[in-house]
Design a protein around this motif. Structure first.
Motif, PDB file in Angstrom:
ATOM      1  N   GLU A 136       0.850  -1.194   0.000  1.00  0.00           N
ATOM      2  CA  GLU A 136       0.000   0.000   0.000  1.00  0.00           C
ATOM      3  C   GLU A 136       0.886   1.245   0.000  1.00  0.00           C
ATOM      4  N   LEU A 137       0.721   2.046  -1.025  1.00  0.00           N
ATOM      5  CA  LEU A 137       1.418   3.329  -1.112  1.00  0.00           C
ATOM      6  C   LEU A 137       0.364   4.425  -1.167  1.00  0.00           C
ATOM      7  N   GLN A 138       0.351   5.249  -0.157  1.00  0.00           N
ATOM      8  CA  GLN A 138      -0.618   6.339  -0.086  1.00  0.00           C
ATOM      9  C   GLN A 138       0.120   7.661  -0.283  1.00  0.00           C
ATOM     10  N   LEU A 139      -0.311   8.395  -1.290  1.00  0.00           N
ATOM     11  CA  LEU A 139       0.335   9.660  -1.635  1.00  0.00           C
ATOM     12  C   LEU A 139      -0.462  10.816  -1.027  1.00  0.00           C
ATOM     13  N   ALA A 140       0.170  11.543  -0.101  1.00  0.00           N
ATOM     14  CA  ALA A 140      -0.481  12.691   0.526  1.00  0.00           C
ATOM     15  C   ALA A 140      -0.244  13.969  -0.271  1.00  0.00           C
ATOM     16  N   SER A 141       0.890  14.032  -0.966  1.00  0.00           N
ATOM     17  CA  SER A 141       1.240  15.207  -1.762  1.00  0.00           C
ATOM     18  C   SER A 141       2.144  14.759  -2.903  1.00  0.00           C
ATOM     19  N   PRO A 142       1.976  15.304  -4.102  1.00  0.00           N
ATOM     20  CA  PRO A 142       0.986  16.324  -4.488  1.00  0.00           C
ATOM     21  C   PRO A 142      -0.397  15.717  -4.703  1.00  0.00           C
ATOM     22  N   ARG A 143      -1.388  16.563  -4.704  1.00  0.00           N
ATOM     23  CA  ARG A 143      -2.764  16.127  -4.922  1.00  0.00           C
ATOM     24  C   ARG A 143      -3.257  16.661  -6.268  1.00  0.00           C
ATOM     25  N   GLU A 152      10.025  25.430 -10.494  1.00  0.00           N
ATOM     26  CA  GLU A 152       9.414  25.002  -9.226  1.00  0.00           C
ATOM     27  C   GLU A 152      10.004  23.689  -8.719  1.00  0.00           C
ATOM     28  N   GLU A 153       9.629  23.384  -7.483  1.00  0.00           N
ATOM     29  CA  GLU A 153       9.968  22.109  -6.863  1.00  0.00           C
ATOM     30  C   GLU A 153       8.672  21.369  -6.547  1.00  0.00           C
ATOM     31  N   VAL A 154       8.672  20.076  -6.778  1.00  0.00           N
ATOM     32  CA  VAL A 154       7.491  19.248  -6.493  1.00  0.00           C
ATOM     33  C   VAL A 154       7.818  18.352  -5.302  1.00  0.00           C
ATOM     34  N   ALA A 155       7.040  18.505  -4.238  1.00  0.00           N
ATOM     35  CA  ALA A 155       7.265  17.713  -3.023  1.00  0.00           C
ATOM     36  C   ALA A 155       6.363  16.484  -3.033  1.00  0.00           C
ATOM     37  N   PHE A 156       6.980  15.310  -2.945  1.00  0.00           N
ATOM     38  CA  PHE A 156       6.247  14.056  -2.843  1.00  0.00           C
ATOM     39  C   PHE A 156       6.280  13.596  -1.388  1.00  0.00           C
ATOM     40  N   GLU A 157       5.100  13.346  -0.821  1.00  0.00           N
ATOM     41  CA  GLU A 157       4.998  12.850   0.549  1.00  0.00           C
ATOM     42  C   GLU A 157       3.950  11.758   0.607  1.00  0.00           C
TER      43      GLU A 157
END
Length: 212
Positions: A136-143, A152-157
């Protein structure tokens, strides 16, 4: 052996013999789990229920009160093939070797002794097979969809979880006309432990153009 005597007479001898119906005394299980689980083989003594992930291999040793001519496990309530057991007489037991667990099933143990007698109350065995869940991989960001600028910078969380542990995890990205690049973010998450991750992708370093 007995006879009857009455008024100076004596009957012939009569003979009474006894017998036992075959019955299960105990059953021991050996489980060998798939390599990806990282689990060591497990032995369970005197059990009639086993629970293991699909793909595990099961061995059973049955101990009886007397030698039997045949023994098998018969599926209960649903269609399926009976599982013949390998019978031995000294000692009185039978075995099921290297049975691959694929689906949950309940079986009844059917015994037949050398005189054709069957066990009065068949013992029930339950094989509870667990599905191997996908990680299970749940991506909180980006949406949602992004339209960032080339600077820009893209934050993956997000978080990662698996019922038997994660060997490695990360993300991949691709530019048009170029092979996918992968970024490993972590390794060796223990079973059933949720691990957070964060990665900052700097678009400026990729040399992107508008509308690319």
């Amino acid at each position: 052996t007995y006879h009857l005597e009455y008024a100076g007479h004596r009957t012939r001898d009569f003979h009474v013999s006894v017998f036992e119906y075959p019955r299960l005394l105990s059953a021991d299980a050996e489980l060998v789990f798939p390599q990806y689980t990282g689990l060591a083989p497990k032995r369970i003594e005197n059990t009639r229920r086993v629970s293991a992930v699909e793909g595990s291999h099961l061995g059973l040793e049955f101990h009886f009160n007397k030698p039997v001519a045949s023994a098998r496990l018969v599926p209960k309530g649903t269609k399926g093939d009976a599982l013949p057991l390998v019978v031995q007489t000294n000692p009185a037991h039978a075995s099921l070797k290297d049975f691959r667990l694929a689906t949950s099933q309940t079986y009844e143990l059917q015994l037949v002794d050398r005189e054709g007698r069957t066990n009065k109350v068949p013992a029930q065995f339950v094989f509870d097979v667990l599905k191997n869940r996908t990680p299970e991989l749940q991506l909180a960001s980006p949406r949602g969809d992004l339209r960032p600028s080339p600077l820009e910078e893209v934050a993956f969380e997000g978080t990662v979880w698996d019922d038997f542990g994660v060997r490695a995890y990360g993300l991949g990205y691709a530019l048009v006309g170029q092979p996918t690049k992968f970024v490993e973010l972590g390794r060796e998450i223990p079973a059933k432990e949720k691990r957070s991750f964060r990665h900052l992708l700097r678009l400026e370093e990729l040399g992107l153009e508008p509308d690319q």
